[in-house]
Scaffold this motif. Structure first.
Motif, short mmCIF file in Angstrom:
data_model
loop_
_atom_site.label_atom_id
_atom_site.label_comp_id
_atom_site.label_asym_id
_atom_site.label_seq_id
_atom_site.Cartn_x
_atom_site.Cartn_y
_atom_site.Cartn_z
N UNK A 56 0.80 -1.23 0.00
CA UNK A 56 0.00 0.00 0.00
C UNK A 56 0.83 1.28 0.00
N UNK A 57 1.90 1.32 0.77
CA UNK A 57 2.69 2.56 0.86
C UNK A 57 3.46 2.82 -0.43
N UNK A 58 4.07 1.78 -1.02
CA UNK A 58 4.76 1.98 -2.28
C UNK A 58 3.76 2.29 -3.39
N UNK A 59 2.58 1.70 -3.30
CA UNK A 59 1.53 2.03 -4.27
C UNK A 59 1.12 3.48 -4.20
N UNK A 60 0.95 4.00 -2.98
CA UNK A 60 0.60 5.42 -2.82
C UNK A 60 1.73 6.32 -3.31
N UNK A 61 2.97 5.96 -2.96
CA UNK A 61 4.10 6.76 -3.41
C UNK A 61 4.16 6.78 -4.93
N UNK A 62 4.03 5.62 -5.53
CA UNK A 62 4.05 5.56 -6.99
C UNK A 62 2.94 6.39 -7.62
N UNK A 63 1.77 6.34 -7.03
CA UNK A 63 0.65 7.11 -7.57
C UNK A 63 0.94 8.61 -7.52
N UNK A 64 1.29 9.10 -6.34
CA UNK A 64 1.50 10.54 -6.21
C UNK A 64 2.74 11.03 -6.94
N UNK A 65 3.77 10.20 -7.04
CA UNK A 65 5.01 10.60 -7.72
C UNK A 65 4.86 10.52 -9.24
N UNK A 66 4.17 9.50 -9.74
CA UNK A 66 4.15 9.25 -11.18
C UNK A 66 2.83 9.54 -11.89
N UNK A 67 1.73 9.34 -11.24
CA UNK A 67 0.46 9.33 -11.96
C UNK A 67 -0.55 10.41 -11.58
N UNK A 68 -0.41 11.01 -10.42
CA UNK A 68 -1.41 11.99 -9.98
C UNK A 68 -1.44 13.16 -10.97
N UNK A 69 -2.64 13.61 -11.34
CA UNK A 69 -2.73 14.72 -12.29
C UNK A 69 -2.15 16.02 -11.74
N UNK A 70 -2.08 16.13 -10.42
CA UNK A 70 -1.51 17.31 -9.78
C UNK A 70 -0.41 16.85 -8.83
N UNK A 71 0.76 17.45 -8.94
CA UNK A 71 1.86 17.12 -8.05
C UNK A 71 1.61 17.74 -6.67
N UNK A 72 1.47 16.89 -5.67
CA UNK A 72 1.22 17.33 -4.30
C UNK A 72 2.47 17.05 -3.47
N UNK A 73 3.29 18.07 -3.25
CA UNK A 73 4.57 17.83 -2.55
C UNK A 73 4.41 17.13 -1.20
N UNK A 74 3.39 17.50 -0.42
CA UNK A 74 3.20 16.85 0.88
C UNK A 74 2.99 15.34 0.71
N UNK A 75 2.13 14.95 -0.20
CA UNK A 75 1.84 13.53 -0.41
C UNK A 75 3.07 12.80 -0.93
#
Length: 156
Positions: A56-75
């Motif tokens: 789950x944690x690597x999945x969330x990191x991968x999502x926010x780092x690579x795929x999120x439409x908006x880069x959220x530095x906190x996430x």
């Protein structure tokens, strides 16, 4: 996964979730899972560590780092930090073993390995985790090109 002919002769049994499927297959086959109680408990703990933490944690990191439409530095920072912590936990455990996670190849290794293969996409180098590198690098050439291999993860 559905076992249409369970050992008890009863109705088909449906098994879902990766950890439960791995446990079921290990129990059914009598392989990849120790038979002594203490070793089996160790494998179960590391399997749950992957299911509840690493995945789950690597999945969330991968999502926010690579795929999120908006880069959220906190996430990105939050999950990057947790990813690094989890790698340190795994590196510490592997530094105490001569081969696999708990000495013998098990379903815990099977569950964890695909997530380690994403280290490049996670922005990590295995040079920082020598015990992980020692254990996983020899297997990496065999997995090149597989969809979960770190060198194939691309941003859409």
């Amino acid at each position: 996964m559905v076992n249409r002919a369970p050992a008890d002769g009863g109705a088909p049994v449906s098994v879902f979730e990766s950890g439960a499927i791995l446990q079921y297959l290990a129990d059914k086959s009598g392989q990849l899972h120790p038979t002594d109680w203490r070793s089996k408990l160790g494998v179960q703990q590391w399997l749950m560590w992957q299911v509840g933490g690493l995945g789950p944690m690597l999945g969330q990191h991968g999502h926010f780092k690579l795929y999120a439409p908006e880069q959220l530095p906190y996430a990105i920072e939050r999950y990057a930090t947790e990813t690094q912590r989890l790698y340190r936990v795994l590196d510490t455990q592997l530094s105490q073993s001569t081969a696999y996670l708990l000495g013998e190849y098990s379903i815990a290794d099977i569950a964890i390995f695909p997530w380690i293969m994403t280290h490049k996409a996670q922005g990590l180098t295995l040079d920082d985790y020598p015990a992980i590198q020692r254990r996983y690098e020899p297997a990496m050439p065999y997995s090149a090109g597989l969809p979960w291999a770190g060198n194939t993860v691309k941003k859409p």
